[in-house]
Structure formats: C-alpha cells, structure tokens
Write an enzyme that holds these catalytic residues in place. Structure first.
Site, PDB file in Angstrom:
ATOM      1  N   CYS A  12      14.967 -23.791 -63.533  1.00 18.53           N
ATOM      2  CA  CYS A  12      13.758 -23.208 -64.105  1.00 18.53           C
ATOM      3  C   CYS A  12      14.170 -21.926 -64.831  1.00 18.53           C
ATOM      4  O   CYS A  12      15.323 -21.493 -64.752  1.00 18.53           O
ATOM      5  CB  CYS A  12      12.755 -22.903 -63.005  1.00 18.53           C
ATOM      6  SG  CYS A  12      13.403 -21.692 -61.859  1.00 18.53           S
ATOM      7  N   HIS A  76      14.850 -14.936 -55.929  1.00 17.54           N
ATOM      8  CA  HIS A  76      13.872 -14.924 -54.833  1.00 17.54           C
ATOM      9  C   HIS A  76      13.280 -13.550 -54.579  1.00 17.54           C
ATOM     10  O   HIS A  76      12.235 -13.420 -53.963  1.00 17.54           O
ATOM     11  CB  HIS A  76      14.542 -15.333 -53.510  1.00 17.54           C
ATOM     12  CG  HIS A  76      15.099 -16.695 -53.525  1.00 17.54           C
ATOM     13  ND1 HIS A  76      16.342 -17.004 -53.024  1.00 17.54           N
ATOM     14  CD2 HIS A  76      14.584 -17.848 -53.972  1.00 17.54           C
ATOM     15  CE1 HIS A  76      16.559 -18.291 -53.164  1.00 17.54           C
ATOM     16  NE2 HIS A  76      15.507 -18.822 -53.739  1.00 17.54           N
ATOM     17  N   HIS A 132      11.609 -18.739 -45.599  1.00 17.34           N
ATOM     18  CA  HIS A 132      12.200 -18.709 -46.944  1.00 17.34           C
ATOM     19  C   HIS A 132      12.361 -17.263 -47.414  1.00 17.34           C
ATOM     20  O   HIS A 132      11.460 -16.438 -47.238  1.00 17.34           O
ATOM     21  CB  HIS A 132      11.299 -19.493 -47.909  1.00 17.34           C
ATOM     22  CG  HIS A 132      11.988 -19.813 -49.201  1.00 17.34           C
ATOM     23  ND1 HIS A 132      12.140 -18.894 -50.201  1.00 17.34           N
ATOM     24  CD2 HIS A 132      12.577 -20.963 -49.640  1.00 17.34           C
ATOM     25  CE1 HIS A 132      12.785 -19.461 -51.224  1.00 17.34           C
ATOM     26  NE2 HIS A 132      13.065 -20.720 -50.896  1.00 17.34           N
ATOM     27  N   GLU A 134      12.153 -15.888 -50.263  1.00 14.01           N
ATOM     28  CA  GLU A 134      11.114 -15.402 -51.195  1.00 14.01           C
ATOM     29  C   GLU A 134       9.892 -14.913 -50.411  1.00 14.01           C
ATOM     30  O   GLU A 134       9.335 -13.845 -50.691  1.00 14.01           O
ATOM     31  CB  GLU A 134      10.703 -16.523 -52.155  1.00 14.01           C
ATOM     32  CG  GLU A 134       9.665 -16.048 -53.172  1.00 14.01           C
ATOM     33  CD  GLU A 134       9.040 -17.180 -53.966  1.00 14.01           C
ATOM     34  OE1 GLU A 134       9.780 -18.049 -54.464  1.00 14.01           O
ATOM     35  OE2 GLU A 134       7.790 -17.203 -54.068  1.00 14.01           O
ATOM     36  N   THR A 172       6.112 -19.281 -54.737  1.00 17.18           N
ATOM     37  CA  THR A 172       6.052 -19.849 -56.095  1.00 17.18           C
ATOM     38  C   THR A 172       6.294 -21.353 -56.107  1.00 17.18           C
ATOM     39  O   THR A 172       5.817 -22.060 -56.988  1.00 17.18           O
ATOM     40  CB  THR A 172       7.097 -19.177 -57.010  1.00 17.18           C
ATOM     41  OG1 THR A 172       8.368 -19.290 -56.374  1.00 17.18           O
ATOM     42  CG2 THR A 172       6.754 -17.732 -57.278  1.00 17.18           C
ATOM     43  N   CYS A 202       4.294 -21.093 -59.286  1.00 14.40           N
ATOM     44  CA  CYS A 202       4.904 -20.974 -60.607  1.00 14.40           C
ATOM     45  C   CYS A 202       4.573 -22.219 -61.427  1.00 14.40           C
ATOM     46  O   CYS A 202       4.632 -23.341 -60.924  1.00 14.40           O
ATOM     47  CB  CYS A 202       6.407 -20.840 -60.411  1.00 14.40           C
ATOM     48  SG  CYS A 202       7.322 -21.005 -61.896  1.00 14.40           S
ATOM     49  N   SER A 230      17.609 -26.766 -50.648  1.00 13.21           N
ATOM     50  CA  SER A 230      16.587 -26.378 -51.624  1.00 13.21           C
ATOM     51  C   SER A 230      15.218 -26.905 -51.202  1.00 13.21           C
ATOM     52  O   SER A 230      14.985 -28.114 -51.158  1.00 13.21           O
ATOM     53  CB  SER A 230      16.971 -26.940 -53.000  1.00 13.21           C
ATOM     54  OG  SER A 230      15.860 -26.928 -53.849  1.00 13.21           O
ATOM     55  N   ASN A 232      12.350 -26.631 -52.785  1.00 16.88           N
ATOM     56  CA  ASN A 232      11.560 -27.271 -53.841  1.00 16.88           C
ATOM     57  C   ASN A 232      12.062 -28.689 -54.113  1.00 16.88           C
ATOM     58  O   ASN A 232      11.298 -29.569 -54.495  1.00 16.88           O
ATOM     59  CB  ASN A 232      11.503 -26.384 -55.090  1.00 16.88           C
ATOM     60  CG  ASN A 232      12.778 -26.441 -55.908  1.00 16.88           C
ATOM     61  OD1 ASN A 232      12.976 -27.358 -56.680  1.00 16.88           O
ATOM     62  ND2 ASN A 232      13.655 -25.456 -55.722  1.00 16.88           N
TER      63      ASN A 232
END
Ligand code: SF4
Length: 678
Positions: A12, A76, A132, A134, A172, A202, A230, A232
């Site tokens: 991204c 993050h 996480h 973030e 996000t 996001c 990961s 996501n």
C-alpha cells in the site's frame, strides 16, 4: 486457465513509503539505519533490508543503546511515550542519532484523533487487535485509558459501563464489515454516528478487501499471498474463503509446490499490504505458465473414498485442520473426525507442517474440499490390533474412559472395549467408579466388529496371575517358614495375610498364646505381621503367630508348681467355676468349691469379671495345658467350724470344666481349659 491479479494486491502507499524511506537512508550518510521493530510484516523484505545493513530495535529499552545513526519509525507508528523517548535521544546525542518518522499519514491522523478526543473527555474505543503494534501506538496517544474491542460481542460486554460521550476509531486494516456491525451496535445504544464514530479504516485496506471479495466471487479459485505474521493478509484470506472455498494461502512461489489446483477455469490472485511486488509477480508468472495446469494434473494424484493418505498440515483452526494431501484440493479434518477424545482446541495438539495419516471420507464434499478422518483410520488400525489380541490371547492395556451401566469402557486408541462388571475383577466390585481414568490390562474374549462387540475380560487375567503367583509362592514356602506378611482383611474368625502374592489364614486361635476375643481389636488391614507357616493343604495356607519360644506353658511346671501363690484376673465364669488369667496366655480353673470355705452356689455370686484375686496352685498339667487353683486354701480354718466343715466338706479337688463337681473323682482335681475354648 485464466489468472487474474487484483489491482490492489501488494504494497500500500504507507508501506511503500516506509520501505523506500529505509532504502533511501541506507544510501545516505547517517548510518547505521535502525528500524523500530521490523519495517513491515514480510520476512523476505526484512531480510533484504538486513543485507543492506539495516538493524532492528526490538523494543524501547534498546533506544538508549544507539549512539549514532538513524532510527526509523515504521508505518505502524509508535505511542507518544516512545516517540518522545526517541526525540530525547536525538537531543542527548546532539543530533548524532536522528529520527526518521515513516508513520503512515493515515495512522498519524488516528493518533491526532485519539489525543484530541480523549483530551476532550471522550472514552476512546479502538476496533482492532490489541496485540498489533499499530493499535498499541494509538492507545499510547490517548490521555485516558482506551478500550480495544475486536467484535460486536466484545462491544456488548463493555456497553454497560460506557459514559455519555465516546469516540470509536479503528485499526487501519480492520475488517470493514465488522466495523460496520460495531458502529451499528453503538448506534443502537443511542450514540450518534456523526459525533461518536470516525471511520479510520484505510481506503487501501477497504479497497483491497472489497476487490478481493469481488474477485473471489468471480473466480473458481483464489490465491492469497502474504506473510504468516501479516494480519491484513489473514483477513484477506478469510474474506476470500467465505466467497470461494478453493482459496489457498501462500507466502511465496515455493508454497505452490504442495498446494493443489483442480482444473480451474479462472484463478484470482490478491496479496497483503506488506507483500512485495516481486513475490506477487513470481507467483503470477508461475501460474500463468502455459503448462501449469497440465503440470498440476500430472503432479497431483487421484484419490478415492476410503483410501489412506498422509497429509501435511497447512492451516490449523480451533475446530478444523487443513491438510495438503497431494491432491488437487486441500483436505479438511474437523475436530470431531480428529479424535474421539475431547479436545478443546486443535491448535494445542497440531501445528503447521505436522504430518498426519488420514482416511478419505469424501473426495468432494460439494464445495470442492476433501473430507478426512483421522479417528476412523486409527479405529480401523486399532480394530486390527484388537482382533490379533483376541486370536492370540495377548494382553491389551488401556485407560478406562467411562464407567457405564453394567461395566466399564476402555478406549484403545479410537476403539471402545466394553468390560462387563462381572469381568472387571476376580472379586465382586460394588463400585466401579474407582477405575475411571485408571490404566488396566485385560484380554479380549469376544470380538465381533460387525455387531460392534468387543468385550474385554480382566477377571480371567487376574485369576491366571493369582494362580501363577500361588504356584510360585507355594514352591518357595514350606511349613515352619517364618514370614513377614501384610494383613489384607480381618474377619470374626481370623485375618487373611498376604505373604508375597498369596494369602494365608491366621485363625483367631493362632493369633496369640493369650485369649483373643475379637480379631479386629488385634489387627487391622495394612498391618505388617510376623507369622510362620503352620500347614499347607492344597492351596490353603494356615498361618500362626504362636511361636514356640513364646509359649507360656513351656516351663509351667516350675513356674506354677503346686503351693505357689499367684494373683490373676477373673477372665470368665461358668456355673462350676471361674477361669482366672494368672499369666498372659494361661488361664487356671478356680472351681466353685475352691472359692471359699463358705458355701458358694455359683461363682458369679462372689466374683466379678476382671476382679483380681489371690490363689494357690493346686495342680498343674502342662501337657494338657490345665492348672487348678484355690482361694479357699488360703483362708484360715475357723476352729469352732471344724466339725461342721468336715461334715459338709466340699470336693477336695476341682472338677473338669465340662463335668459337674459332684461327679468328679480325685484323679480329676486339676482342671483348666485351653485358652481358645469358650
Ligand atoms: S494500509 Fe493504509 S494506513 Fe496502513 S500503511 Fe498502508 S496506506 Fe497506511
């Protein structure tokens, strides 16, 4: 086969920016370059940066160890405290340590919201994964404690204690639909969506998830590329899997080697935000190879229902395992087909990469998956073992899994063996619950899998074992042997003593030279006793604790010579006399005529049980174990009564116990009874 790559697959904006920042710094002059944690969740990228000299600071405690170079804050972001710590380090080193903040601008925006809204007194609620980095960073920008939730259920749990004003934001990369459900829940509580919610998912994530969902719905199969760490990528996999059962997760082109693709018309590819372009291209190119489909067909074997195969675990969930079985489609092993034993979470017993032998239940479950069973294969194999045990009469050992009506059940791997109550032991067992969870051995005495009847028999085994022990014990003991044994059971007539695998009876009459009224007062289960083998007849062993050297009659002739004055206690009474214990194990007869010079009708008129008396020995017969005593002989004879006494003179001597005094002759004067004759 058509291969379609999602436009949003891969890095991204934020990740690309962070990675490029680090690469750029490695070419600059403020070296070395450090990243605070791995720059992204992709091992290949991290390795590549390491090769360029980039080092990783694992946590805040390592910041002060940096004396020069650049510390990069990854996309993050970090908490306010860590951010300020880094800035302090920059000042302390006079600028020799520089801070490069590569926090994604979208994440920075959340930091600002968190700080402002919490300062304004709102309760911050963050939708995301509390572990996480973030989310931990966002929490660290709130000036009051924030709440992290991951689902509507968790939102329900915190609903009661919430203040009037809240501010809901999200990680996000949070699942868009989950976020919508959570917002709907808070709206149902009366919170205004405009005032209380800021959608911080996001766009890149939302777009990626939306596109992946659409693509998965259009294609026959999906490949999701990304690192295991990961989050996501994992979410992308979940989304695609819901739309398309033939969704496969790979980290790189190498993983395609054991993945399976049926003859799909169309396969889609998407990738997590931390997956670099080159890895996506490698996978895409490999799949687009002209002969790929043919290669897959050649590579993957054909399988049939009932066949046994070995699979490699590629994914484990709480209640399901996915296995690569070398076929075009992955195999699914559910918790209920894994084992008959209760397992709370399959992740506790299986991990990725494990090999498991399974039986194929269904080649295609209707959704293109292969249904597998481990427990049925184990049951088949165990059934064969039990059949062999039945035919060869070999001993089987297993844990008792259940106490059921009429017996117990032992689980031999995945096979149940029933042992009826009558076959559990060689003695009657009223309560079988003591066997629950115990490991026991038994023989299989009935085997009929068609009728689902496998019967175990422990009794026969115990009987055989006891017989063997008896034979062995009998071969090593003989009358006269002195043995130490353990009391197993005490009854009214004696005690059973374990003398090394077999039991002997210590009869009440053999327990002591003295009188034993109740064996239970002398012995209890578990006592260690010293006995000798008195007799062996067939398999009956008679024991005795009456050792010859402790025999009180051994020197009775000298010890109890006629004329000796003794004291003793009245032990028992009959109409013709009282038995007095004058020494442990020696009872003497005090005939009724020898109690007093006065006329005594019966002993109980003048004596009591337990009364201590003094008497003189009249006669002793050690061979017969008989002694007679007299109290009368110790009384002085009143002169004026001499004539009368002579006229009424009682028998000079005491009669035998079982004969009335009048019938006793002079030869029978000395009389006692053996200690055990009551
Ligand atoms: S996913 Fe979005 S918020 Fe996260 S780094 Fe990428 S662009 Fe930034």
């Amino acid at each position: 086969m058509e291969v379609r790559l999602a436009k949003t697959a891969g890095f991204c904006f934020g990740v690309e920016r962070a990675v490029n920042t680090v690469i750029g710094l490695t070419k600059g002059d403020c070296l070395p370059v450090y990243t605070f944690g791995p720059i992204i969740h992709n091992e290949a990228v991290v390795k590549d940066l390491e090769n360029r000299g980039v080092r990783i600071l694992q946590d805040e405690s390592e910041i002060d160890s940096v004396t020069e170079g650049t510390i990069v804050i990854r996309s993050h972001g970090v908490s306010r405290a860590v951010h300020d710590h880094m800035k302090r380090r920059e000042e302390e080193t006079g600028g020799r340590v520089k801070i490069a903040d590569a926090t994604c601008p979208f994440v920075k925006k959340i930091h600002k919201i968190a700080e402002q809204e919490s300062k304004a007194g709102k309760q911050m609620i963050i939708c995301g994964d509390a572990a996480h980095p973030e989310v931990q960073g966002i929490v660290g920008w709130c000036v009051s404690p924030a709440i992290v939730i991951g689902s509507v259920e968790e939102a329900e749990r915190i609903a009661d204690g919430l203040p009037k004003e809240i501010c809901v934001v999200s990680q996000t990369t949070f699942h868009f639909n989950k976020f919508k459900s959570i917002i709907a829940f808070f709206a149902s509580l009366g919170y205004d969506r405009n005032d209380s919610v800021v959608n911080t998912i996001c766009n890149a994530t939302e777009e990626r998830q939306t596109e992946a969902k659409r693509l998965a719905g259009e294609c026959d199969a999906m490949v999701v590329i990304g690192s295991e760490s990961s989050s996501n990528t994992r979410k992308l996999y979940e989304i695609c899997r819901q739309e398309c059962p033939n969704t496969f997760y790979v980290q790189s082109v190498d993983d395609l080697g054991y993945r399976a693709f049926p003859s799909f018309r169309c396969v889609g590819i998407t990738a997590g935000a931390s997956t670099p372009k080159n890895i996506i291209e490698e996978v895409q190119n490999r799949m687009a190879e002209e002969n790929f489909e043919q290669m897959l067909d050649e590579t993957f074997k054909t399988i049939h229902n009932g066949e046994v195969v070995e699979g490699t675990v590629i994914r484990v969930k709480e209640d399901e395992i996915a296995l690569s079985i070398g076929y075009k489609a992955d195999g699914i092993l559910s918790k209920s087909e894994y084992s008959s034993q209760p397992i709370a979470d399959l992740r506790e017993v299986v991990k990725e990469g494990d090999k498991i032998a399974v039986k194929i239940l269904k080649v295609n479950d209707g959704e293109g998956q292969v249904l597998l069973s481990r427990k049925r294969l184990a049951a088949d194999r165990t059934s064969q073992i039990l059949q062999d045990a039945f035919e060869n009469k070999t001993v089987v050992t297993a844990k008792v899994s259940e106490v059921v009506k009429g017996g117990i059940t032992a689980l031999v791997d995945e096979c149940r063996v029933f042992i009826p109550a009558s076959l559990v032991s060689d003695t009657f067992e009223k309560d079988l619950t003591k066997y629950q969870g115990q490991e026991i051995s038994f023989l299989i005495t009935d085997y009929d899998p068609k009728k689902r009847s496998i019967i175990g028999n422990r009794r026969v085994l115990l009987t055989e074992q006891k017989k063997a022990a008896m034979e062995e014990a009998l071969s090593r003991i003989q009358p006269g042997d002195v043995i130490e044994g353990v009391v197993k059971n005490v009854t009214d007539f004696g005690a059973f003593v374990d003398i090394g695998g077999i039991d002997g009876l210590l009869h009440i009459s053999e327990m002591s030279w003295g009188r034993v009224g109740n064996p239970k007062k002398h012995y209890k289960t578990g006592d260690t006793v010293r006995v000798y083998v008195k007799d062996i007849k067939n398999d009956k062993i008679a024991l005795s604790a009456k050792f010859a050297d402790e025999n009180p009659w051994a020197n009775a002739e000298e010890r109890f010579a006629p004329g000796t004055i003794v004291t003793g206690k009245v032990a028992r009474m009959t109409d013709f006399g009282a038995f007095v214990e004058i020494y442990p194990g020696v009872d003497a007869l005090l005939h009724v005529s020898q109690i007093s010079r006065k006329r005594v009708e019966k002993p109980s008129d003048v004596l009591k049980i337990g009364q201590e008396i003094e008497a003189t020995i009249l006669d002793v017969r050690p061979d017969d174990q008989k002694i007679s005593i007299s109290m009368r002989a110790l009384e002085a004879e009143p002169e004026e009564e001499t004539v009368a006494t002579t006229e009424e003179a009682p028998a000079e001597a005491a009669p035998v116990e079982d004969a009335p005094a009048e019938e006793v002759t002079n030869e029978e004067t000395a009389t006692t009874a053996p200690a055990d004759a009551e």
